[in-house]
Design a protein around this motif. Sequence first.
Motif, PDB file in Angstrom:
ATOM      1  N   ALA A  59       0.893  12.137  17.594  1.00  8.22           N
ATOM      2  CA  ALA A  59       0.610  12.814  16.321  1.00  8.22           C
ATOM      3  C   ALA A  59       1.782  13.627  15.793  1.00  8.22           C
ATOM      4  O   ALA A  59       1.853  13.902  14.592  1.00  8.22           O
ATOM      5  N   TYR A  60       2.711  13.998  16.688  1.00  3.37           N
ATOM      6  CA  TYR A  60       3.794  14.890  16.245  1.00  3.37           C
ATOM      7  C   TYR A  60       4.965  14.108  15.670  1.00  3.37           C
ATOM      8  O   TYR A  60       5.430  13.130  16.241  1.00  3.37           O
ATOM      9  N   GLU A  61       5.462  14.567  14.527  1.00  2.00           N
ATOM     10  CA  GLU A  61       6.620  13.950  13.882  1.00  2.00           C
ATOM     11  C   GLU A  61       7.740  14.977  13.780  1.00  2.00           C
ATOM     12  O   GLU A  61       7.734  15.842  12.899  1.00  2.00           O
ATOM     13  N   PRO A  62       8.723  14.923  14.675  1.00  2.00           N
ATOM     14  CA  PRO A  62       9.825  15.888  14.634  1.00  2.00           C
ATOM     15  C   PRO A  62      10.635  15.760  13.349  1.00  2.00           C
ATOM     16  O   PRO A  62      10.713  14.684  12.765  1.00  2.00           O
ATOM     17  N   ASP A  63      11.229  16.849  12.941  1.00  2.00           N
ATOM     18  CA  ASP A  63      12.089  16.854  11.765  1.00  2.00           C
ATOM     19  C   ASP A  63      13.317  15.985  12.048  1.00  2.00           C
ATOM     20  O   ASP A  63      14.113  16.294  12.943  1.00  2.00           O
ATOM     21  N   ALA A  64      13.480  14.917  11.286  1.00  2.00           N
ATOM     22  CA  ALA A  64      14.548  13.944  11.545  1.00  2.00           C
ATOM     23  C   ALA A  64      15.935  14.556  11.380  1.00  2.00           C
ATOM     24  O   ALA A  64      16.862  14.238  12.139  1.00  2.00           O
ATOM     25  N   ILE A  65      16.104  15.425  10.405  1.00  2.04           N
ATOM     26  CA  ILE A  65      17.414  16.038  10.151  1.00  2.04           C
ATOM     27  C   ILE A  65      17.808  16.951  11.308  1.00  2.04           C
ATOM     28  O   ILE A  65      18.949  16.912  11.785  1.00  2.04           O
ATOM     29  N   ILE A  66      16.851  17.737  11.769  1.00  3.37           N
ATOM     30  CA  ILE A  66      17.144  18.659  12.871  1.00  3.37           C
ATOM     31  C   ILE A  66      17.391  17.903  14.170  1.00  3.37           C
ATOM     32  O   ILE A  66      18.323  18.225  14.923  1.00  3.37           O
ATOM     33  N   THR A  67      16.585  16.891  14.448  1.00  3.81           N
ATOM     34  CA  THR A  67      16.775  16.147  15.702  1.00  3.81           C
ATOM     35  C   THR A  67      18.104  15.400  15.723  1.00  3.81           C
ATOM     36  O   THR A  67      18.709  15.232  16.784  1.00  3.81           O
ATOM     37  N   LYS A  68      18.572  14.993  14.566  1.00  2.00           N
ATOM     38  CA  LYS A  68      19.887  14.345  14.505  1.00  2.00           C
ATOM     39  C   LYS A  68      20.980  15.334  14.887  1.00  2.00           C
ATOM     40  O   LYS A  68      21.943  14.986  15.586  1.00  2.00           O
ATOM     41  N   LYS A  69      20.831  16.565  14.455  1.00  2.00           N
ATOM     42  CA  LYS A  69      21.800  17.608  14.823  1.00  2.00           C
ATOM     43  C   LYS A  69      21.705  17.921  16.303  1.00  2.00           C
ATOM     44  O   LYS A  69      22.718  18.212  16.961  1.00  2.00           O
ATOM     45  N   LEU A  70      20.490  17.855  16.837  1.00  2.00           N
ATOM     46  CA  LEU A  70      20.287  18.120  18.263  1.00  2.00           C
ATOM     47  C   LEU A  70      20.959  17.074  19.142  1.00  2.00           C
ATOM     48  O   LEU A  70      21.385  17.373  20.259  1.00  2.00           O
ATOM     49  N   GLN A  71      21.052  15.854  18.664  1.00  2.00           N
ATOM     50  CA  GLN A  71      21.666  14.771  19.443  1.00  2.00           C
ATOM     51  C   GLN A  71      23.078  15.132  19.872  1.00  2.00           C
ATOM     52  O   GLN A  71      23.509  14.821  20.984  1.00  2.00           O
ATOM     53  N   ARG A  72      23.811  15.800  19.003  1.00  2.00           N
ATOM     54  CA  ARG A  72      25.203  16.161  19.307  1.00  2.00           C
ATOM     55  C   ARG A  72      25.297  17.388  20.199  1.00  2.00           C
ATOM     56  O   ARG A  72      26.279  17.562  20.918  1.00  2.00           O
ATOM     57  N   LYS A  73      24.278  18.247  20.149  1.00  2.00           N
ATOM     58  CA  LYS A  73      24.355  19.523  20.850  1.00  2.00           C
ATOM     59  C   LYS A  73      23.684  19.533  22.229  1.00  2.00           C
ATOM     60  O   LYS A  73      24.191  20.109  23.188  1.00  2.00           O
ATOM     61  N   LEU A  74      22.543  18.868  22.311  1.00  2.00           N
ATOM     62  CA  LEU A  74      21.714  18.969  23.510  1.00  2.00           C
ATOM     63  C   LEU A  74      22.330  18.383  24.769  1.00  2.00           C
ATOM     64  O   LEU A  74      22.011  18.817  25.879  1.00  2.00           O
ATOM     65  N   LYS A  75      23.199  17.402  24.611  1.00  2.00           N
ATOM     66  CA  LYS A  75      23.733  16.703  25.783  1.00  2.00           C
ATOM     67  C   LYS A  75      24.522  17.609  26.728  1.00  2.00           C
ATOM     68  O   LYS A  75      24.753  17.252  27.887  1.00  2.00           O
ATOM     69  N   LYS A  76      24.893  18.788  26.265  1.00  2.00           N
ATOM     70  CA  LYS A  76      25.647  19.730  27.091  1.00  2.00           C
ATOM     71  C   LYS A  76      24.745  20.556  28.006  1.00  2.00           C
ATOM     72  O   LYS A  76      25.246  21.295  28.848  1.00  2.00           O
ATOM     73  N   TYR A  77      23.429  20.430  27.825  1.00  2.00           N
ATOM     74  CA  TYR A  77      22.516  21.357  28.484  1.00  2.00           C
ATOM     75  C   TYR A  77      21.489  20.673  29.389  1.00  2.00           C
ATOM     76  O   TYR A  77      21.284  19.461  29.308  1.00  2.00           O
ATOM     77  N   ASN A  78      20.853  21.501  30.211  1.00  2.00           N
ATOM     78  CA  ASN A  78      19.715  21.088  31.026  1.00  2.00           C
ATOM     79  C   ASN A  78      18.512  21.922  30.604  1.00  2.00           C
ATOM     80  O   ASN A  78      18.673  23.070  30.159  1.00  2.00           O
ATOM     81  N   ILE A  79      17.324  21.371  30.745  1.00  2.00           N
ATOM     82  CA  ILE A  79      16.121  22.067  30.318  1.00  2.00           C
ATOM     83  C   ILE A  79      15.068  22.030  31.428  1.00  2.00           C
ATOM     84  O   ILE A  79      14.854  20.988  32.048  1.00  2.00           O
ATOM     85  N   THR A  80      14.446  23.178  31.667  1.00  2.00           N
ATOM     86  CA  THR A  80      13.330  23.262  32.598  1.00  2.00           C
ATOM     87  C   THR A  80      12.110  23.777  31.843  1.00  2.00           C
ATOM     88  O   THR A  80      12.204  24.752  31.096  1.00  2.00           O
ATOM     89  N   ILE A  81      10.989  23.113  32.049  1.00  2.00           N
ATOM     90  CA  ILE A  81       9.730  23.524  31.425  1.00  2.00           C
ATOM     91  C   ILE A  81       8.761  23.982  32.512  1.00  2.00           C
ATOM     92  O   ILE A  81       8.533  23.272  33.487  1.00  2.00           O
ATOM     93  N   PHE A  82       8.212  25.178  32.333  1.00  2.00           N
ATOM     94  CA  PHE A  82       7.135  25.649  33.189  1.00  2.00           C
ATOM     95  C   PHE A  82       5.860  25.568  32.367  1.00  2.00           C
ATOM     96  O   PHE A  82       5.788  26.113  31.264  1.00  2.00           O
ATOM     97  N   MET A  83       4.852  24.881  32.895  1.00  2.00           N
ATOM     98  CA  MET A  83       3.631  24.673  32.125  1.00  2.00           C
ATOM     99  C   MET A  83       2.426  24.581  33.051  1.00  2.00           C
ATOM    100  O   MET A  83       2.558  24.552  34.276  1.00  2.00           O
ATOM    101  N   GLY A  84       1.252  24.564  32.437  1.00  2.00           N
ATOM    102  CA  GLY A  84       0.027  24.369  33.203  1.00  2.00           C
ATOM    103  C   GLY A  84      -0.760  23.230  32.592  1.00  2.00           C
ATOM    104  O   GLY A  84      -1.016  23.239  31.383  1.00  2.00           O
ATOM    105  N   THR A  85      -1.115  22.251  33.387  1.00  2.24           N
ATOM    106  CA  THR A  85      -1.900  21.141  32.849  1.00  2.24           C
ATOM    107  C   THR A  85      -3.317  21.588  32.506  1.00  2.24           C
ATOM    108  O   THR A  85      -4.089  20.835  31.921  1.00  2.24           O
ATOM    109  N   TRP A  86      -3.654  22.823  32.865  1.00  2.00           N
ATOM    110  CA  TRP A  86      -4.950  23.441  32.571  1.00  2.00           C
ATOM    111  C   TRP A  86      -4.884  24.320  31.319  1.00  2.00           C
ATOM    112  O   TRP A  86      -5.891  24.868  30.880  1.00  2.00           O
ATOM    113  N   CYS A  87      -3.687  24.469  30.770  1.00  2.00           N
ATOM    114  CA  CYS A  87      -3.440  25.435  29.684  1.00  2.00           C
ATOM    115  C   CYS A  87      -3.435  24.759  28.318  1.00  2.00           C
ATOM    116  O   CYS A  87      -2.706  23.789  28.098  1.00  2.00           O
ATOM    117  N   GLY A  88      -4.225  25.286  27.393  1.00  2.00           N
ATOM    118  CA  GLY A  88      -4.305  24.714  26.053  1.00  2.00           C
ATOM    119  C   GLY A  88      -2.983  24.713  25.317  1.00  2.00           C
ATOM    120  O   GLY A  88      -2.645  23.742  24.633  1.00  2.00           O
TER     121      GLY A  88
END
Length: 295
Positions: A59-88
Motif C-alpha cells: 500500500a505504501y508509495e515512497p516519494d520517487a524524487i526523494i528516494t532517487k536522492k537517497l540512492q546516492r546517499k544511503l550506500k555509505k551507511y548501515n541501518i539497524t531497526i529495533f521493532m516488535g512484531t507485536w507492536c502496532g
Amino acid sequence: MNKLFIFTLALFSMQLVASQEINQVTKDARGREMMLGEITKEGFTSNSFNSWFSPNYEAYEPDAIITKKLQRKLKKYNITIFMGTWCGDSKREVPKFYKVLEAANFPASKLRIIGLNNARSAYKQGPNGEEKGLNIHRVPTFIVYNKKGKEIGRIVEHPVESLEADLLKIVRKKSYKHNYQVVTELNTMLEKKGVSYVFENLEKVASKLQKHSKSLKELNTYGYVLLHAKAYQKAIAVFTINTQLFPENKNGYDSLAEAYFTVEDYTNAQKYYVKVLELDANDTNAKTMLAKMKK
C-alpha cells in the motif's frame, strides 16, 4: 573417525545454529506469534506476520524524487531497526521502511532488524541484549550508522515528515530532531552526569527538559523500560523528573510509587501513592497498594 568428516559435521552444525537464530518464532503471554532477534524479509512474509507486512508494504508509495536522492546517499551507511512484531507502530512503519529502502536500492546486507520482546520481565529487550546501551524505549526505532559504526541519526516510532524525507535529512546531516527528543536529552544527561546530578538538580533539569516535553507518556515509557531492565535508580530519576514536569498528573506519581515499591522502599512508595490519592481520591490501585503495604 575421519577428520574431514568431523570438520564437515561441525561446520554443518555451526551453520544450522546460525540459521536457527534468524526469524525465530515464539509466542507471547497472550499466545500471539512473535519473532525475537534477527529478522529478515523472509520472516516477515511467513506465518501470521505476512497478514500485516505485505498489505502495508504494497500500500505504501515512497516519494520517487526523494528516494532517487537517497540512492546516492544511503550506500555509505548501515541501518539497524529495533521493532516488535507485536507492536502496532512497528507493523505499520517497518513494511513502509522496507519499501523505501528497496526503492533506493539499499543493499539488504547493510540492514539489520532486531525483534524485541513484549514480556514484562524482558520489556523491549532482545534475546541477546542487542538493545543494550542504545536507549531503545519506543519501537520501531530506525538507527543510521556511518562506516565507522557511529550513529548519525534515528527515527523513533514514527517519522516527523515521512520515512524517506526524515531519512534523507539524516544522511544529508541536516538539522533533524526525532520524536521523543526529551528522552534523548535526559538519557544523555544521565549517561554523562549521572543519577546523582539529576536528583540534586531536579528543578534545573526539569526546566531544561520542559521545551522538549509534550506529554507524560514520553518519559513514562522510558522509565518503565529502565525499570524492567533493572536500572532502578535511573528509572526512579526519570519518574521523579516526570512528576516535576507534570505535577498535576496522578499517573506520574503512580509510576514513581511503583518503582519505589519494586526496590522495596515502602516509605517512598507510600508517600507517592498517597499523592495519587490527593489528586484522585477514588484511585483503586493506590488504595490497593497502600493496603498491601500495611499488612
